[in-house]
Scaffold this motif. Structure first.
Motif, mmCIF file in Angstrom:
data_model
loop_
_atom_site.group_PDB
_atom_site.id
_atom_site.type_symbol
_atom_site.label_atom_id
_atom_site.label_comp_id
_atom_site.label_asym_id
_atom_site.label_seq_id
_atom_site.Cartn_x
_atom_site.Cartn_y
_atom_site.Cartn_z
ATOM 1 N N ARG A 56 -2.897 -1.486 -21.769
ATOM 2 C CA ARG A 56 -2.049 -0.812 -20.780
ATOM 3 C C ARG A 56 -2.785 0.309 -20.049
ATOM 4 O O ARG A 56 -2.279 1.424 -19.910
ATOM 5 C CB ARG A 56 -0.787 -0.279 -21.432
ATOM 6 N N GLY A 57 -3.997 0.020 -19.639
ATOM 7 C CA GLY A 57 -4.740 0.973 -18.830
ATOM 8 C C GLY A 57 -5.476 2.060 -19.566
ATOM 9 O O GLY A 57 -5.932 3.028 -18.965
ATOM 10 N N THR A 80 -13.624 -3.767 -24.172
ATOM 11 C CA THR A 80 -13.342 -5.089 -23.623
ATOM 12 C C THR A 80 -11.973 -5.055 -22.964
ATOM 13 O O THR A 80 -11.085 -4.312 -23.371
ATOM 14 C CB THR A 80 -13.355 -6.172 -24.721
ATOM 15 N N LEU A 81 -11.824 -5.873 -21.925
ATOM 16 C CA LEU A 81 -10.559 -5.982 -21.218
ATOM 17 C C LEU A 81 -10.452 -7.355 -20.594
ATOM 18 O O LEU A 81 -11.463 -8.032 -20.383
ATOM 19 C CB LEU A 81 -10.421 -4.899 -20.149
ATOM 20 N N GLY A 82 -9.250 -7.782 -20.306
ATOM 21 C CA GLY A 82 -9.030 -9.090 -19.703
ATOM 22 C C GLY A 82 -9.302 -9.099 -18.216
ATOM 23 O O GLY A 82 -9.588 -10.142 -17.639
ATOM 24 N N ALA A 83 -9.239 -7.947 -17.573
ATOM 25 C CA ALA A 83 -9.495 -7.838 -16.137
ATOM 26 C C ALA A 83 -11.007 -7.791 -15.890
ATOM 27 O O ALA A 83 -11.805 -7.752 -16.826
ATOM 28 C CB ALA A 83 -8.831 -6.584 -15.587
ATOM 29 N N TYR A 84 -11.370 -7.783 -14.607
ATOM 30 C CA TYR A 84 -12.788 -7.640 -14.277
ATOM 31 C C TYR A 84 -13.260 -6.247 -14.661
ATOM 32 O O TYR A 84 -12.522 -5.276 -14.526
ATOM 33 C CB TYR A 84 -13.015 -7.894 -12.790
ATOM 34 N N PRO A 85 -14.504 -6.099 -15.147
ATOM 35 C CA PRO A 85 -14.980 -4.817 -15.650
ATOM 36 C C PRO A 85 -15.511 -3.876 -14.566
ATOM 37 O O PRO A 85 -16.330 -3.004 -14.831
ATOM 38 C CB PRO A 85 -16.093 -5.224 -16.622
ATOM 39 N N TYR A 86 -15.065 -4.056 -13.355
ATOM 40 C CA TYR A 86 -15.451 -3.176 -12.249
ATOM 41 C C TYR A 86 -14.202 -2.982 -11.394
ATOM 42 O O TYR A 86 -13.198 -3.649 -11.592
ATOM 43 C CB TYR A 86 -16.586 -3.795 -11.431
ATOM 44 N N GLY A 87 -14.262 -2.076 -10.487
ATOM 45 C CA GLY A 87 -13.105 -1.812 -9.648
ATOM 46 C C GLY A 87 -12.237 -0.699 -10.197
ATOM 47 O O GLY A 87 -12.499 -0.150 -11.269
ATOM 48 N N PRO A 88 -11.181 -0.357 -9.479
ATOM 49 C CA PRO A 88 -10.355 0.801 -9.832
ATOM 50 C C PRO A 88 -9.697 0.705 -11.213
ATOM 51 O O PRO A 88 -9.643 1.696 -11.931
ATOM 52 C CB PRO A 88 -9.287 0.840 -8.734
ATOM 53 N N HIS A 89 -9.192 -0.469 -11.581
ATOM 54 C CA HIS A 89 -8.523 -0.590 -12.881
ATOM 55 C C HIS A 89 -9.507 -0.326 -14.020
ATOM 56 O O HIS A 89 -9.204 0.440 -14.957
ATOM 57 C CB HIS A 89 -7.886 -1.973 -13.020
ATOM 58 N N ALA A 90 -10.681 -0.918 -13.958
ATOM 59 C CA ALA A 90 -11.686 -0.709 -15.003
ATOM 60 C C ALA A 90 -12.147 0.749 -15.035
ATOM 61 O O ALA A 90 -12.299 1.328 -16.119
ATOM 62 C CB ALA A 90 -12.880 -1.637 -14.784
ATOM 63 N N ARG A 91 -12.353 1.346 -13.873
ATOM 64 C CA ARG A 91 -12.764 2.755 -13.839
ATOM 65 C C ARG A 91 -11.679 3.645 -14.450
ATOM 66 O O ARG A 91 -11.987 4.610 -15.149
ATOM 67 C CB ARG A 91 -13.086 3.192 -12.411
ATOM 68 N N HIS A 92 -10.425 3.306 -14.199
ATOM 69 C CA HIS A 92 -9.315 4.068 -14.779
ATOM 70 C C HIS A 92 -9.352 3.987 -16.310
ATOM 71 O O HIS A 92 -9.178 5.002 -17.003
ATOM 72 C CB HIS A 92 -7.975 3.538 -14.241
ATOM 73 N N ASP A 120 -0.925 -14.748 -26.939
ATOM 74 C CA ASP A 120 0.505 -14.415 -26.979
ATOM 75 C C ASP A 120 0.919 -13.666 -25.712
ATOM 76 O O ASP A 120 1.990 -13.908 -25.158
ATOM 77 C CB ASP A 120 0.842 -13.574 -28.211
ATOM 78 N N LEU A 121 0.080 -12.764 -25.251
ATOM 79 C CA LEU A 121 0.364 -12.034 -24.023
ATOM 80 C C LEU A 121 0.395 -12.982 -22.823
ATOM 81 O O LEU A 121 1.278 -12.883 -21.969
ATOM 82 C CB LEU A 121 -0.668 -10.928 -23.800
#
Length: 165
Positions: A56-57, A80-92, A120-121
């Protein structure tokens, strides 16, 4: 220099990355410790590498709790995260993890890579609404990480930083 590698994992992604980093940094005789199993005092080390999974960010609760306890330490972060490891979400996510550290800690580097999203998610998300094609592509790519290249990049980052201490 002695290194301790800590990690928190939900699906095994961060454990796989932590194990790979520990293997690549074998010259530093790293201890590998699951944060959910941590008992007693911290092992003596010159640097603590701490792995988390994005939830959750931010870093997961086990990692957040551990990071907030560290003072005056050299610390490297990886996650590790399911999103791409660059961009605003990853930086956050990275900033939120770094914000858990005391100002007295020295950040030795931060590495973030993809990992498969918890099945499951994915099922719960699909039950709520149709999954967008871009999200399906991202999940397919995420399922191929962390891979050996991710491990080598993370280990190289920390190895370089440790050699210059």
């Amino acid at each position: 220099m002695k290194v301790a590698v800590f990690y928190s994992t939900r699906t095994g992604n961060t454990r796989r990355l932590a194990q790979g980093i520990a293997d690549e940094l074998s010259a530093y005789a790293p201890a590998l410790i699951d944060l959910t199993q941590l008992q007693g005092p911290l092992p003596a080390a010159d640097c603590y590498l701490v792995g988390y999974w994005a939830d959750r960010g931010r870093a997961d609760e086990h990692a957040q709790h551990f990071l907030k306890q560290l003072t005056g330490q050299k610390v490297g972060l990886f996650g590790t995260l399911g999103a791409y490891p660059y961009g605003p979400h990853a930086r956050h996510i990275m900033q939120a993890a770094e914000d858990c550290l005391s100002d007295s800690c020295l950040l030795m580097g931060h590495f973030l890579c993809q990992g498969p999203v918890d099945p499951d998610l994915l099922r719960r998300m699909a039950a709520d609404k149709p999954v967008a094609p871009q999200a399906k592509t991202r999940h397919t790519i995420a399922a191929t990480h962390p891979n050996q290249t991710d491990i080598q990049y993370a280990a190289s980052l920390f190895k370089e930083r440790l050699q210059h201490q």
